[in-house]
Design an enzyme around this catalytic site. Structure first.
Site, short mmCIF file in Angstrom:
data_model
loop_
_atom_site.label_atom_id
_atom_site.label_comp_id
_atom_site.label_asym_id
_atom_site.label_seq_id
_atom_site.Cartn_x
_atom_site.Cartn_y
_atom_site.Cartn_z
N LYS A 142 0.60 -1.25 -0.08
CA LYS A 142 -0.16 -0.11 -0.19
C LYS A 142 0.93 1.24 0.03
O LYS A 142 0.51 2.18 -0.57
CB LYS A 142 -0.93 0.02 1.21
N ARG A 194 -1.47 -9.40 13.53
CA ARG A 194 -1.97 -8.57 12.36
C ARG A 194 -2.81 -9.00 11.49
O ARG A 194 -3.71 -8.72 10.84
CB ARG A 194 -0.73 -7.57 12.14
N ARG A 214 -10.60 0.73 7.85
CA ARG A 214 -10.42 -0.95 8.28
C ARG A 214 -11.53 -1.56 8.74
O ARG A 214 -11.47 -2.61 8.67
CB ARG A 214 -9.46 -0.98 9.21
#
Length: 192
Positions: A14, A145, A89
């Site tokens: 990203k 994560r 998110r």
């Protein structure tokens, strides 16, 4: 305005692709991760609160992120558009972002979903940890994560699919190949 949400698991590229889009399209860039790391470095109240969540591999609460993003947007009046990296998110964050943008007379143009398999992501993140020294790029935290991403963040793609704003982008290959795929997806949305 061209408002892009760049989306993908940690390590999907990203940040790298965002830098190329900033140069190519003249957009502003907001990385909630960078903003949070700066707050942590500065040792302010927001940074200290955020650190407790980050250390556990958890998402920072919405109200903290929303406050940061609202301040950023207000400082960028007259912008050609914004690339959102690391936000939204969750679906509640996507709704909050839409409200924030609508209040400012704009909306999300496209969500670019960089798709990379987990083995490649882990390899990339472990390598990044060696190079950057980021404390959150260790195997245990990376796996945590990725779990958070798959359970809490990945469902967001469905939200943008339903809005007709989702573009799946193969996130492997050369940086240039990935950028070319992104550019094609943006051209479809903008008609440029």
């Amino acid at each position: 305005m061209l408002n892009i949400v760049i989306f993908g698991a940690p390590g999907s590229g990203k940040g790298t692709q965002s830098k190329l889009m900033v140069e190519h399209y003249g957009l502003d860039y907001i990385s909630t991760g960078d903003m949070l790391r700066n707050a942590i470095r500065e040792g302010n109240e927001l940074g200290k609160t955020a650190q407790t969540y980050i250390d556990k591999g958890q998402l920072v609460p919405d109200e903290l992120i929303i406050r940061l993003i609202g301040e950023f947007l207000d400082s960028k009046k007259g912008s050609k558009g914004v690339i959102f990296d690391g936000y939204p998110r969750t679906i509640p964050q996507a709704i909050a972002l839409k409200e924030m943008l609508n209040e400012r007379g704009t909306d999300v143009s496209i969500l670019l979903d960089l798709q990379v398999d987990d083995d490649e992501l882990i390899s990339r993140l472990l390598e990044r940890g060696k190079v950057s020294g980021r404390s959150d790029d260790n195997l245990e935290t990376i796996q945590s994560r990725l779990d958070v991403y798959h359970t809490q963040t990945a469902p967001l793609a469905t939200h943008y699919i339903s809005e007709g704003k989702h573009a799946a982008i193969k996130g492997t290959g050369s940086i240039e190949d990935i950028f070319n795929r992104i550019d094609e997806a943006i051209k479809k949305v903008t008609g440029r």
